[in-house]
Design a protein around this motif. Structure first.
Motif, mmCIF file in Angstrom:
data_model
loop_
_atom_site.group_PDB
_atom_site.id
_atom_site.type_symbol
_atom_site.label_atom_id
_atom_site.label_comp_id
_atom_site.label_asym_id
_atom_site.label_seq_id
_atom_site.Cartn_x
_atom_site.Cartn_y
_atom_site.Cartn_z
ATOM 1 N N VAL A 31 -2.545 18.468 17.176
ATOM 2 C CA VAL A 31 -1.427 17.660 16.699
ATOM 3 C C VAL A 31 -2.005 16.365 16.134
ATOM 4 O O VAL A 31 -3.048 15.899 16.594
ATOM 5 C CB VAL A 31 -0.412 17.346 17.839
ATOM 6 C CG1 VAL A 31 0.347 18.603 18.227
ATOM 7 C CG2 VAL A 31 -1.081 16.724 19.023
ATOM 8 N N SER A 51 2.376 16.444 24.012
ATOM 9 C CA SER A 51 3.041 16.211 22.732
ATOM 10 C C SER A 51 4.378 16.955 22.704
ATOM 11 O O SER A 51 4.519 18.051 23.249
ATOM 12 C CB SER A 51 2.151 16.686 21.590
ATOM 13 O OG SER A 51 1.730 18.023 21.807
ATOM 14 N N CYS A 77 2.850 21.765 19.403
ATOM 15 C CA CYS A 77 3.181 20.784 20.440
ATOM 16 C C CYS A 77 3.175 21.448 21.814
ATOM 17 O O CYS A 77 3.483 22.625 21.954
ATOM 18 C CB CYS A 77 4.542 20.164 20.152
ATOM 19 S SG CYS A 77 4.532 19.187 18.644
ATOM 20 N N LEU A 124 5.975 16.271 14.856
ATOM 21 C CA LEU A 124 5.385 15.673 16.061
ATOM 22 C C LEU A 124 6.279 14.491 16.366
ATOM 23 O O LEU A 124 6.281 13.514 15.633
ATOM 24 C CB LEU A 124 3.940 15.226 15.821
ATOM 25 C CG LEU A 124 3.327 14.473 17.018
ATOM 26 C CD1 LEU A 124 3.282 15.338 18.268
ATOM 27 C CD2 LEU A 124 1.931 13.973 16.698
#
Length: 200
Positions: free
Chosen positions: A65, A103, A110, A122
C-alpha cells in the motif's frame, strides 16, 4: 362443492406473516420457508467468504500500500484488538498486535478492506509506536474523511487512539472500536504514566 374451495387459502395466507419469525416451524409454510432458508444460506456463505478473505489478508500482512511507516513505528506489545461492528453487532475482531500498522481502504491490498463506495483506495492506517505501544490513526488524505469518536480527523496527521475509541471511515456505517486491556482505558492515565516511570 366447487364453491366451498376458496375460503381456506386466505386462512393459510393469514398464517404466513408469523412463520418467518418462528424458525422452529419451517414445515408450516412449504416453499416460503425453504426460500427463506436459501436466503439465509446465501447470506451466511457470503459472510463466511468475507471472513476467509479477512483472515487471509490479515495473515498475509496485506499487500503493498502507498504508505510509508514512520521511523518510530513498531509492533504493539499490548494485546489490542479492533472490533468491527455492523448495526451495533460485532461481526469481526482483528488482533492488532500481529502488525505494526494496519491499512484500511477499498483495494484488496489493504489489511482491512472497507467495501463501501465512499472509501478511498487507501483510506487510513492504524499505526503503533514501538517504544510504548501507543496506537495512532492516520487519515491518508481520504476523499470522505476518517472519523475518531465522530470527529473528523485532519488528513495526514497522526491522532492518538485510546481503548474504547470508535473509528468510522467515509460514509460506511461500520464502526471500528479499539479494545484492549482495562488498565489502558483513558481514565487510568496517571497509573499508566507511573507504570512507564517504573518501566524506565
Amino acid at each position: 362443492g366447487g364453491m366451498m374451495m376458496p375460503p381456506p387459502p386466505p386462512k393459510a395466507a393469514s398464517m404466513l406473516p408469523p412463520a418467518p419469525r418462528v424458525p422452529s416451524k419451517p414445515a408450516a409454510t412449504g416453499t416460503e420457508s425453504s426460500e427463506q432458508v436459501r436466503g439465509k444460506e446465501v447470506a451466511s456463505s457470503t459472510l463466511k467468504k468475507g471472513d476467509k478473505d479477512h483472515a487471509m489478508k490479515v495473515s498475509s500482512g496485506g499487500g503493498d500500500v502507498p504508505y510509508k511507516e514512520p521511523d518510530w513505528g513498531g509492533r504493539s506489545s499490548q494485546p489490542y484488538k479492533l472490533e468491527i461492528l455492523r448495526n451495533g453487532i460485532i461481526v469481526d475482531t482483528v488482533a492488532l498486535e500481529e502488525r505494526s500498522f494496519w491499512s484500511f481502504g477499498r483495494t484488496e491490498n489493504c489489511n482491512i478492506v472497507i467495501e463501501h463506495p465512499s472509501s478511498s483506495r487507501l483510506h487510513a492506517v492504524i499505526q503503533f509506536r514501538g517504544e510504548d505501544s501507543v496506537g495512532f490513526v492516520y487519515d491518508c488524505g481520504s476523499t470522505h474523511g476518517t472519523f475518531l469518536n465522530k470527529r473528523q480527523l485532519k488528513p495526514k496527521v497522526y491522532a492518538q487512539l485510546n481503548v474504547g475509541d470508535m473509528l468510522k471511515f467515509g460514509q460506511s456505517t461500520r464502526m471500528y472500536i479499539l479494545a484492549g486491556p482495562g488498565e489502558l482505558m483513558p481514565a487510568e492515565g496517571p497509573s499508566l504514566e507511573e507504570r512507564k516511570k517504573v518501566a524506565v
